[in-house]
Design an enzyme around this catalytic site. Sequence first.
Site, PDB file in Angstrom:
ATOM      1  N   CYS A   2      39.225  43.739  99.008  1.00 25.74           N
ATOM      2  CA  CYS A   2      39.463  43.002 100.249  1.00 25.74           C
ATOM      3  C   CYS A   2      39.759  43.968 101.388  1.00 25.74           C
ATOM      4  CB  CYS A   2      40.652  42.071 100.060  1.00 25.74           C
ATOM      5  SG  CYS A   2      40.452  40.937  98.687  1.00 25.74           S
ATOM      6  N   ARG A  27      32.982  46.367 103.287  1.00 25.14           N
ATOM      7  CA  ARG A  27      33.698  46.268 102.001  1.00 25.14           C
ATOM      8  C   ARG A  27      33.288  44.997 101.263  1.00 25.14           C
ATOM      9  NH1 ARG A  27      38.387  49.486 102.084  1.00 25.14           N
ATOM     10  NH2 ARG A  27      39.596  48.094 100.783  1.00 25.14           N
ATOM     11  N   TRP A  85      37.504  39.386  99.077  1.00 23.06           N
ATOM     12  CA  TRP A  85      36.472  39.483  98.033  1.00 23.06           C
ATOM     13  C   TRP A  85      37.126  38.843  96.818  1.00 23.06           C
ATOM     14  CZ3 TRP A  85      31.497  41.433  97.777  1.00 23.06           C
ATOM     15  CH2 TRP A  85      30.971  41.580  96.498  1.00 23.06           C
ATOM     16  N   ASN A 111      45.263  43.303  99.267  1.00 21.77           N
ATOM     17  CA  ASN A 111      44.026  43.812  98.660  1.00 21.77           C
ATOM     18  C   ASN A 111      44.379  44.281  97.249  1.00 21.77           C
ATOM     19  OD1 ASN A 111      41.617  45.067  97.987  1.00 21.77           O
ATOM     20  ND2 ASN A 111      42.259  47.011  98.905  1.00 21.77           N
ATOM     21  N   GLY A 112      43.636  43.823  96.267  1.00 23.08           N
ATOM     22  CA  GLY A 112      43.903  44.256  94.893  1.00 23.08           C
ATOM     23  C   GLY A 112      44.210  43.094  93.972  1.00 23.08           C
ATOM     24  N   GLU A 495      20.345  55.462  81.639  1.00 21.47           N
ATOM     25  CA  GLU A 495      20.906  55.263  82.981  1.00 21.47           C
ATOM     26  C   GLU A 495      20.776  56.537  83.816  1.00 21.47           C
ATOM     27  OE1 GLU A 495      22.792  53.658  86.333  1.00 21.47           O
ATOM     28  OE2 GLU A 495      21.486  52.922  84.732  1.00 21.47           O
ATOM     29  N   LYS A 499      18.653  56.875  87.327  1.00 18.65           N
ATOM     30  CA  LYS A 499      19.248  57.343  88.587  1.00 18.65           C
ATOM     31  C   LYS A 499      18.402  58.483  89.176  1.00 18.65           C
ATOM     32  CE  LYS A 499      21.578  54.573  89.499  1.00 18.65           C
ATOM     33  NZ  LYS A 499      21.618  53.552  88.544  1.00 18.65           N
ATOM     34  N   GLU A 502      15.156  56.994  90.587  1.00 18.63           N
ATOM     35  CA  GLU A 502      15.188  56.115  91.757  1.00 18.63           C
ATOM     36  C   GLU A 502      15.674  56.794  93.031  1.00 18.63           C
ATOM     37  OE1 GLU A 502      17.731  52.643  91.608  1.00 18.63           O
ATOM     38  OE2 GLU A 502      18.937  53.543  90.033  1.00 18.63           O
ATOM     39  N   HIS A 518       8.726  63.106  66.719  1.00 15.87           N
ATOM     40  CA  HIS A 518       7.594  62.187  66.496  1.00 15.87           C
ATOM     41  C   HIS A 518       6.658  62.163  67.709  1.00 15.87           C
ATOM     42  CE1 HIS A 518       9.702  60.949  62.913  1.00 15.87           C
ATOM     43  NE2 HIS A 518      10.767  60.717  63.636  1.00 15.87           N
ATOM     44  N   LYS A 617      18.160  46.548  97.077  1.00 15.12           N
ATOM     45  CA  LYS A 617      19.397  46.446  96.292  1.00 15.12           C
ATOM     46  C   LYS A 617      19.327  45.257  95.344  1.00 15.12           C
ATOM     47  CE  LYS A 617      23.500  47.415  94.895  1.00 15.12           C
ATOM     48  NZ  LYS A 617      23.637  48.542  94.006  1.00 15.12           N
TER      49      LYS A 617
HETATM   50  C1  AGP Z   1      19.923  50.290  89.783  1.00 15.31           C
HETATM   51  O1  AGP Z   1      20.399  51.401  90.429  1.00 15.31           O
HETATM   52  C2  AGP Z   1      18.945  49.521  90.563  1.00 15.31           C
HETATM   53  N1  AGP Z   1      19.446  49.158  91.825  1.00 15.31           N
HETATM   54  C3  AGP Z   1      18.315  48.365  89.795  1.00 15.31           C
HETATM   55  O2  AGP Z   1      17.751  48.852  88.626  1.00 15.31           O
HETATM   56  C4  AGP Z   1      19.281  47.239  89.436  1.00 15.31           C
HETATM   57  O3  AGP Z   1      20.153  47.643  88.445  1.00 15.31           O
HETATM   58  C5  AGP Z   1      18.474  46.033  88.947  1.00 15.31           C
HETATM   59  O4  AGP Z   1      17.654  45.600  89.995  1.00 15.31           O
HETATM   60  C6  AGP Z   1      19.388  44.900  88.478  1.00 15.31           C
HETATM   61  O5  AGP Z   1      20.158  44.418  89.538  1.00 15.31           O
HETATM   62  P1  AGP Z   1      21.319  43.360  89.230  1.00 15.31           P
HETATM   63  O6  AGP Z   1      22.351  44.031  88.413  1.00 15.31           O
HETATM   64  O7  AGP Z   1      21.812  42.972  90.591  1.00 15.31           O
HETATM   65  O8  AGP Z   1      20.695  42.205  88.515  1.00 15.31           O
END
Ligand code: AGP
Length: 622
Positions: A2, A27, A85, A111-112, A495, A499, A502, A518, A617
């Site tokens: 928040c 935020r 939030w 906040n918290g 993961e 990263k 992307e 393999h 996003k």
């Molecule tokens: C991850 O860094 C990406 N932004 C993307 O893979 C993301 O995780 C994916 O689109 C899923 O998003 P969500 O968790 O909002 O469903």
Amino acid sequence: MCGIVGYVGGRPCRDLLIAGLEKLEYRGYDSAGISLLSDGHIDSVRAVGNLANLRAAVGLADEDGDGGVAVAAPPATIGLAHTRWATHGRVTEENAHPHGDCQDRIQIVLNGIVENHAELRRQLEDEGHRFSSETDAEIVAHLIERHYEQDLTEAVRAAFGDLRGHYAFAAMHSDHPGTLVAARHECPLIVGLGDGETFIASAIPAFLRETRRVLLIENGEIVTVTADGAVIIDASGNALDPPRDIEEVTWDEEAAEKGGFPTFMLKEIHEQPDAVAETITDRLSGIDHVDLSELDLEPEFVRNLRRIVIVACGTSYHAGLIGRYAIEQWARIPVEMDIASEYRYREPVVGPDDLVIGITQSGETADTLAAMRLASERGARVMAVTNVMGSQATRDADTVLYTRAGLEMGVAATKTFTAQTAAMYLLGLWLAQSRDAWPQEQITAIIAELKGIPSKIATTIESVEERVRAIARSHQDRRFFLYLGRNIGLPVCLEGALKMKEISYIPTDAYAAGEMKHGPIALLDESTPVVCVATNSPILDKILSNVAEVRARGADVIAIATEGNDDVAEVADQTLHVPATDWVLQPILAVLPLQLLAYHVARLNGLNVDQPRNLAKTVTVE
Ligand code: AGP
């Protein structure tokens, strides 16, 4: 996460406070509110939705001109404001801050999370206090009311002593038109010193336009502010001696929104201790049990659960993979895992005895929503694990487990990943407990370890960042990275590889180390950096021999190992150590150097990490 803003000074502060809230919009929030004190009377306006709604509500207050937040005479020069939030209590006007005591003579913004809110509420209700919201925060107003004997600072200090959790709050009292009192425990709190006026806020952008002179409030401190300045005491009431130095902020507004970090992504990497702490805090209130009473799942259904299916996309899918290991390990329930965009088209066999978990930080990802709906249509119980209250996933699911990472601005998920992983650990332990599937003493031991994770995350970031930056510098021009891991280390590799893809646009592959021989081992030569997740686990020996295999082909091995284990360094060119913890929890630490590696390689190549090319996003299209 928040946003708090407070003002006391000589200027009418209604619009100053709302302008401060606008500077905290980054935020993230779902509702907001403001309280102003004028002529011994406090008046408040709250609104669900964005700040335009609050402005409209204030405007309405203007039209009916009954003073207070409207055109009080004289205009208020002291007040509090807040962006919420939601974590405890739905997104409603009643649950928006500021919150008052029984007489509305005290107002607070927080906040918290107040971990022991349920217990305190029961006590206060037994004493006759009446509550008007579902929030944990309102507790604070009533605690101050309980302790108040004409000294606001002393009442806040006493209330502060009753609280447990992770929070910062500010209070105002109608009998004290020149004073605000605030306190901090873990969550950020800053004072802005102006000329004949003083601000309180959860982040500097809230008042940066008005003053650049700040006082940073440390953990466990209580600060009393007036128009003339601020006085800091500790939790025992001792004045700070010598007084804290005033700092001059040189950031521009954009940098301020990033908390002084160059990008949102790096800011969010550094927010992971808070994101995980807020996600676990009040769900691990005891030492030996996990409280997920917020889940709407009958004990009988949980006991008779036949299978769990996890569906998700991207980073959320990787958090689900870690969840699978944890749930199968502790709760002994078979977990099926699938990419949501595949699951929804493969005619899955799913039914009433199954729990289907859709993990989605945004709560709006089309493929994950569709997979959840499909499972629901086939009679399965559906749980959403999400970071956004009120999102579509929360409306489609039968029950919701919230992560509490706050708004994530960077397209590349970081803090929502570690918060999701923490949520998976909570779920695994809760299921184990609900089904007596794992020895209680071991659960208690893992709970203790999990509580230590937020500070271990902070330690890891601090201890590895410089070395990772150096490794990134010597690898920024590589044209391919390979990530290797086994068992619960494999999702961390996936993961890390995602990263790097992307945000640095460098091709990568993540592979189960046992699979190398393999085929993929053919990819290796002297120029191939191979990132190996080799934290302590029951099969570390296996990983070490796989690492030796790739090293033998001249690959450049960067290994992630557990502190105190020197064997890994024997077979790696570079080794980054993360703190030791239970092997199932190691992934939440092992991912941190991988986030930083991708980040620094991308930054060194001059790329926009907050808004990478071709990416959004939230993926709301199929
Ligand atoms: C991850 O860094 C990406 N932004 C993307 O893979 C993301 O995780 C994916 O689109 C899923 O998003 P969500 O968790 O909002 O469903």
